[in-house]
Scaffold this active site. Structure first.
Site, short mmCIF file in Angstrom:
data_model
loop_
_atom_site.label_atom_id
_atom_site.label_comp_id
_atom_site.label_asym_id
_atom_site.label_seq_id
_atom_site.Cartn_x
_atom_site.Cartn_y
_atom_site.Cartn_z
N ASN A 74 0.81 -1.23 0.00
CA ASN A 74 0.00 0.00 0.00
C ASN A 74 0.84 1.28 0.00
O ASN A 74 0.37 2.33 -0.45
CB ASN A 74 -0.91 -0.04 1.24
CG ASN A 74 -1.50 1.31 1.57
OD1 ASN A 74 -2.45 1.76 0.93
ND2 ASN A 74 -0.93 1.99 2.57
N TYR A 82 3.26 9.52 -11.30
CA TYR A 82 2.23 8.79 -10.55
C TYR A 82 1.46 7.87 -11.49
O TYR A 82 1.25 6.70 -11.21
CB TYR A 82 1.28 9.78 -9.86
CG TYR A 82 0.36 9.13 -8.86
CD1 TYR A 82 0.81 8.78 -7.59
CD2 TYR A 82 -0.96 8.85 -9.18
CE1 TYR A 82 -0.03 8.17 -6.67
CE2 TYR A 82 -1.81 8.24 -8.27
CZ TYR A 82 -1.35 7.90 -7.01
OH TYR A 82 -2.19 7.30 -6.10
N ALA A 133 2.45 6.70 -14.40
CA ALA A 133 3.34 5.62 -14.86
C ALA A 133 3.47 4.55 -13.79
O ALA A 133 3.41 3.34 -14.08
CB ALA A 133 4.72 6.20 -15.21
N1 LIG Z 1 -5.95 8.81 -1.33
C1 LIG Z 1 -6.26 8.64 -2.61
O1 LIG Z 1 -7.03 9.42 -3.18
C2 LIG Z 1 -5.69 7.46 -3.36
C3 LIG Z 1 -6.28 7.13 -4.60
C4 LIG Z 1 -5.77 6.06 -5.31
C5 LIG Z 1 -4.72 5.34 -4.82
N2 LIG Z 1 -4.16 5.67 -3.62
C6 LIG Z 1 -3.03 4.86 -3.15
O2 LIG Z 1 -3.30 4.33 -1.88
C7 LIG Z 1 -2.08 4.13 -1.17
C8 LIG Z 1 -2.18 4.78 0.20
O3 LIG Z 1 -2.38 6.16 0.03
P1 LIG Z 1 -3.03 7.12 1.12
O4 LIG Z 1 -3.97 7.99 0.40
O5 LIG Z 1 -3.49 6.34 2.28
O6 LIG Z 1 -1.73 8.01 1.47
P2 LIG Z 1 -1.08 8.49 2.85
O7 LIG Z 1 -0.11 9.54 2.48
O8 LIG Z 1 -2.15 8.78 3.85
O9 LIG Z 1 -0.31 7.18 3.37
C9 LIG Z 1 0.82 6.66 2.72
C10 LIG Z 1 1.73 6.03 3.76
O10 LIG Z 1 2.88 5.50 3.06
C11 LIG Z 1 4.03 5.80 3.82
N3 LIG Z 1 5.22 5.81 2.97
C12 LIG Z 1 5.62 6.80 2.11
N4 LIG Z 1 6.80 6.47 1.56
C13 LIG Z 1 7.14 5.26 2.07
C14 LIG Z 1 8.26 4.40 1.89
N5 LIG Z 1 9.28 4.75 1.08
N6 LIG Z 1 8.29 3.22 2.55
C15 LIG Z 1 7.28 2.88 3.39
N7 LIG Z 1 6.21 3.66 3.63
C16 LIG Z 1 6.14 4.84 2.97
C17 LIG Z 1 3.75 7.15 4.45
O11 LIG Z 1 4.58 7.39 5.59
C18 LIG Z 1 2.27 7.04 4.78
O12 LIG Z 1 2.08 6.55 6.11
C19 LIG Z 1 -0.98 4.73 -2.05
O13 LIG Z 1 -0.35 3.70 -2.78
C20 LIG Z 1 -1.75 5.67 -2.97
O14 LIG Z 1 -1.09 5.88 -4.18
C21 LIG Z 1 -4.63 6.71 -2.87
#
Ligand SMILES: NC(=O)c1ccc[n+]([C@@H]2O[C@H](COP(=O)([O-])OP(=O)(O)OC[C@H]3O[C@@H](n4cnc5c(N)ncnc54)[C@H](O)[C@@H]3O)[C@@H](O)[C@H]2O)c1
Length: 252
Positions: free
Chosen positions: A89, A156, A158
């Site tokens: 994730n 993003y 890609a």
């Molecule tokens: N929020 C959205 O709208 C959305 C939409 C589609 C996909 N996503 C995907 O869902 C996933 C979670 O996103 P979110 O919205 O909860 O984001 P978020 O920023 O709330 O959480 C992401 C977490 O990943 C951690 N992280 C960042 N870099 C890291 C690394 N190098 N190693 C380990 N951990 C790391 C951060 O510390 C954070 O706790 C992501 O892959 C994001 O691309 C989110």
């Protein structure tokens, strides 16, 4: 309970979708290894889980570092004997929203390192263990941005198309080994990542909501429900799929 004693690693579990997922999986009986690059954030999530009677352990892991990912997997196996499910994730959105000619090299390298290479490292090390066990289940968190074009953030886009590609290709390779691999594709979902995208421009939030037929952002807990379902044995014949949760955004 649905996930009783399943050993499940969740990366990026300190915030947003990952934190909601760690909480829900543990509430359904799983032993959750909650990992994040930010130890204090993931420790807070684990404290909340253990206080409410769940089983969870915090691990600091930067998914861009192969040795850290390999240690996460080997320490989990040393402590819990197996990995039933790996939820990949952890992800970032990049610092700037710009067209491709202005996209910074820094955003490119950082986003690809976390969202794409990080998922590869997690899949590779988890698969090595799952092959030894003779079973396994990998859930990659991609995005709607991995299925349809989205402007102003090429890295993003890609990286998420790559996650969908890696999910399908690896599912093809490991079906006969009793290992299934699927991707969840959220649309715009309430989280610190979305807050950062919207920044201090409320009109940006309104513009994004116009793209959503259900007229609201998703909740992290709603994405977590789909992850818990894929983690369960109810879905043991599903592999290589992308499950979209987007309030209808992909219809437009
Ligand atoms: N929020 C959205 O709208 C959305 C939409 C589609 C996909 N996503 C995907 O869902 C996933 C979670 O996103 P979110 O919205 O909860 O984001 P978020 O920023 O709330 O959480 C992401 C977490 O990943 C951690 N992280 C960042 N870099 C890291 C690394 N190098 N190693 C380990 N951990 C790391 C951060 O510390 C954070 O706790 C992501 O892959 C994001 O691309 C989110």
């Amino acid at each position: 309970m649905e996930l009783n004693n399943k050993v499940i690693i969740v990366s990026g579990a300190g915030s947003g979708i990952g934190a909601a997922t760690a909480k829900l999986l543990s509430a359904q009986g799983a032993k959750v290894i909650a990992s994040d690059i930010d130890l204090s954030k993931v420790e807070a999530v684990v404290n909340e889980i253990t206080k409410s009677g769940g089983q969870a352990w915090a691990k600091q892991t930067d998914v861009t570092q192969f040795t850290e990912v390999a240690a996460l997997v080997s320490e989990t196996v040393a402590d819990h004997n197996q990995i039933d499910v790996m939820v990949n994730n952890a992800g970032i959105g990049g610092e700037h929203q710009r067209k491709t000619a202005e996209h910074t090299n820094e955003d490119w390298h950082n986003v690809i390192a976390v969202n794409q290479t990080g998922v590869f490292y997690c899949m590779k090390t988890a698969l090595q263990q799952m092959m030894k066990q003779g079973y396994g289940n990998i859930i990659n968190i991609a995005s709607l941005a991995g299925l349809k074009p989205s402007g102003y953030n090429l890295s993003y886009s890609a990286s998420k198309f790559a996650v969908v590609g890696m999910t399908k290709s690896a599912a093809l390779e490991y079906g006969r080994k009793n290992i299934r691999i699927n991707a969840i594709c959220p649309g715009y979902t309430q989280s610190p990542l979305l807050d950062k995208l919207i920044g201090n421009k409320p009109e940006m939030g309104d513009t994004l909501k116009k793209l959503i037929p259900m007229d609201r952002f998703g909740e992290a807990s709603e994405i977590a429900e789909a992850i818990a379902w894929l983690a369960s044995d109810k879905t043991k014949y599903i592999t290589g799929q992308t499950i979209i949760l987007d309030g209808g955004t992909s219809l437009i």
